[in-house]
Design a protein around this motif. Structure first.
Motif, PDB file in Angstrom:
ATOM      1  N   TYR A   1      72.127 137.344 -38.820  1.00 40.52           N
ATOM      2  CA  TYR A   1      71.518 136.066 -38.425  1.00 40.52           C
ATOM      3  C   TYR A   1      71.072 135.290 -39.667  1.00 40.52           C
ATOM      4  CZ  TYR A   1      71.165 135.577 -33.326  1.00 40.52           C
ATOM      5  OH  TYR A   1      71.442 135.343 -31.999  1.00 40.52           O
ATOM      6  N   ILE A   2      70.439 135.993 -40.614  1.00 39.60           N
ATOM      7  CA  ILE A   2      69.974 135.331 -41.832  1.00 39.60           C
ATOM      8  C   ILE A   2      71.164 134.824 -42.651  1.00 39.60           C
ATOM      9  CG2 ILE A   2      68.857 135.735 -44.073  1.00 39.60           C
ATOM     10  CD1 ILE A   2      66.894 137.585 -42.558  1.00 39.60           C
ATOM     11  N   LEU A   3      72.237 135.611 -42.723  1.00 42.18           N
ATOM     12  CA  LEU A   3      73.437 135.152 -43.427  1.00 42.18           C
ATOM     13  C   LEU A   3      74.035 133.922 -42.741  1.00 42.18           C
ATOM     14  CD1 LEU A   3      75.155 138.538 -44.336  1.00 42.18           C
ATOM     15  CD2 LEU A   3      74.088 136.904 -45.904  1.00 42.18           C
ATOM     16  N   CYS A   4      73.960 133.887 -41.411  1.00 47.56           N
ATOM     17  CA  CYS A   4      74.394 132.684 -40.679  1.00 47.56           C
ATOM     18  C   CYS A   4      73.533 131.483 -41.068  1.00 47.56           C
ATOM     19  CB  CYS A   4      74.308 132.919 -39.173  1.00 47.56           C
ATOM     20  SG  CYS A   4      75.747 133.746 -38.456  1.00 47.56           S
ATOM     21  N   GLY A   5      72.229 131.699 -41.175  1.00 54.35           N
ATOM     22  CA  GLY A   5      71.323 130.609 -41.532  1.00 54.35           C
ATOM     23  C   GLY A   5      71.590 130.072 -42.919  1.00 54.35           C
ATOM     24  N   VAL A   6      71.776 130.969 -43.872  1.00 61.84           N
ATOM     25  CA  VAL A   6      72.064 130.551 -45.245  1.00 61.84           C
ATOM     26  C   VAL A   6      73.404 129.814 -45.306  1.00 61.84           C
ATOM     27  CG1 VAL A   6      72.621 131.398 -47.561  1.00 61.84           C
ATOM     28  CG2 VAL A   6      70.674 132.360 -46.313  1.00 61.84           C
ATOM     29  N   THR A   7      74.416 130.375 -44.643  1.00 62.76           N
ATOM     30  CA  THR A   7      75.743 129.737 -44.655  1.00 62.76           C
ATOM     31  C   THR A   7      75.699 128.389 -43.948  1.00 62.76           C
ATOM     32  OG1 THR A   7      76.713 131.955 -44.543  1.00 62.76           O
ATOM     33  CG2 THR A   7      78.181 130.098 -44.151  1.00 62.76           C
ATOM     34  N   MET A   8      74.937 128.281 -42.872  1.00 61.17           N
ATOM     35  CA  MET A   8      74.806 127.024 -42.143  1.00 61.17           C
ATOM     36  C   MET A   8      74.265 125.927 -43.054  1.00 61.17           C
ATOM     37  SD  MET A   8      72.345 126.260 -38.829  1.00 61.17           S
ATOM     38  CE  MET A   8      70.835 126.691 -39.737  1.00 61.17           C
ATOM     39  N   ILE A   9      73.213 126.223 -43.810  1.00 59.39           N
ATOM     40  CA  ILE A   9      72.619 125.226 -44.686  1.00 59.39           C
ATOM     41  C   ILE A   9      73.540 124.893 -45.851  1.00 59.39           C
ATOM     42  CG2 ILE A   9      70.718 124.808 -46.290  1.00 59.39           C
ATOM     43  CD1 ILE A   9      69.978 124.498 -43.339  1.00 59.39           C
ATOM     44  N   VAL A  10      74.165 125.907 -46.448  1.00 56.17           N
ATOM     45  CA  VAL A  10      75.094 125.666 -47.548  1.00 56.17           C
ATOM     46  C   VAL A  10      76.277 124.834 -47.066  1.00 56.17           C
ATOM     47  CG1 VAL A  10      76.658 126.767 -49.201  1.00 56.17           C
ATOM     48  CG2 VAL A  10      74.394 127.739 -48.803  1.00 56.17           C
ATOM     49  N   LEU A  11      76.741 125.118 -45.875  1.00 58.29           N
ATOM     50  CA  LEU A  11      77.835 124.348 -45.271  1.00 58.29           C
ATOM     51  C   LEU A  11      77.420 122.900 -45.072  1.00 58.29           C
ATOM     52  CD1 LEU A  11      80.644 124.335 -43.917  1.00 58.29           C
ATOM     53  CD2 LEU A  11      79.547 125.120 -41.812  1.00 58.29           C
TER      54      LEU A  11
END
Length: 367
Positions: free
Chosen positions: A71-81
């Motif tokens: 979930y945290i990796l999704c959050g980081v990737t979401m913001i970077v995206l």
């Protein structure tokens, strides 16, 4: 909301520095097509990475540590995206054809936002009038935080440099589930309606559809499929937003709102005292430009001066544009600032502390 005169920039003279910068950038940096391809590959790779991490939530989420990790990796990737790909696409700078940028922006709906609304907020208000009170909606968010000198000062603002550490990690939750609705339906201080006469009905439907789809696949579906208590999935989902927001806020606070930030005000006729390009130099700052990690994560925000001068250019070109800007800034004695990110963040919270208290004679330095 009261109608205000649109600010008008000073017209450039014959020896305008930006004409020279633009000419050199067009003739040199923008000829490198490999940087365009790099941007496309990076952006599509981030989309794939997000949904791979999401698939890992469904496949391995029965383990609580892995549930939170993915979930945290999704959050980081979401913001970077968002900071990289969606930001470039909104400016028409990701793909060469505008229709491809527009198609790609529809992917933003899967993350719960509304690309039609955000594009107008960001380009027609923030980029058109950065740091200008009553116009830059990206800075003027709510009365919880006081940044502009002309904003109301409330007693609780004296603590804003403390409590904003707790509020900033909720940034994406506020954006998706509160701010979008305020921009669509709110009447008080609705800055978006300064530039939009009527919101298309299809966008209203899309607004609700995006929120429901986002909640369904990111929250409710894992609750249904995983052998986890519902509240554990909810906590992991919140952790996703908080970690992503904490990463993203660094970009937002480091580029326009530090303790030396300028907030130019137009005169009674709506005229500003600087040209458009000079205004961008005055109110915009870079951070960690020499860090490859920062450049990868934050895209057009580390080289933010280049972004504001060349918003229609992809962020992978900016590390090669910035040295040209710095050279002309020195030649023309123009303002240019670049901080390490930790200095920029620290300066932002010092600014919050200063803006949270009333000015006195000792602070103002004059009677």
């Amino acid at each position: 909301m009261e109608k205000l005169k649109r600010p008008v920039y000073l017209k450039p003279d014959t020896d305008d520095f930006f004409k020279k910068i633009r000419k050199e950038v067009n003739e040199t940096v923008l000829q490198n097509s490999s940087l365009y391809l790099l941007n496309v590959i990076k952006s599509l790779g981030l989309v794939i990475s997000f949904f791979l991490f999401y698939a890992c939530i469904l496949c391995f989420g029965n383990s609580t540590p892995l549930l939170f990790l993915f979930y945290i990796l999704c959050g980081v990737t979401m913001i970077v995206l968002f900071i990289n790909a969606f930001h470039d696409a909104a400016h028409g700078a990701l793909f060469k054809k505008q229709k491809h940028n527009q198609w790609f922006m529809y992917v933003l709906e899967l993350f719960g936002s509304n690309h039609w609304l955000w594009t107008r907020r960001h380009i027609n208000l923030h980029h058109a009038y950065p740091n200008i009170p009553d116009w830059d909606v990206d800075i003027r968010q709510s009365d919880i935080i006081r940044i502009f000198p002309n904003s109301p000062l409330f007693n609780y603002h004296k603590y804003q440099h403390i409590y904003m550490w707790l509020i900033y990690p909720l940034y994406s939750l506020n954006w998706i589930y509160i701010r979008d609705f305020k921009d669509f339906f709110g009447k008080k201080d609705n800055y978006v309606k300064k530039i939009v006469d009527k919101i298309p009905v299809t966008e209203v439907y899309l607004l609700f559809a995006a929120k429901l789809v986002n909640l369904f696949y990111l929250l409710f579906l894992p609750m249904f499929l995983l052998d986890q208590p519902w509240y554990m999935v909810l906590l992991a989902w919140i952790a996703m937003h908080m970690c992503g927001s904490a990463l993203g806020v660094v970009a937002l606070v480091s580029t326009h709102v530090d303790e030396d930030a300028q907030f130019p005000v137009a005169d009674d006729e709506g005229n500003l005292s600087a040209t458009w390009a000079l205004h961008q130099m005055i109110v915009t700052k870079d951070f960690s430009t020499n860090s490859k990690l920062a450049n990868f994560l934050y895209g057009g925000f580390t080289h933010h001066v280049a972004h504001h001068l060349f918003p229609g250019v992809g962020h992978t070109y900016y590390p090669y544009i910035t040295p040209i800007i710095k050279r002309y800034a020195k030649e023309y004695n123009l303002p240019y600032t670049s901080y390490p990110f930790y200095h920029a963040v620290r300066s932002h919270f010092r600014m919050l502390k200063n803006k949270g208290i009333k000015e006195n004679i000792m602070m103002a330095g004059e009677i």
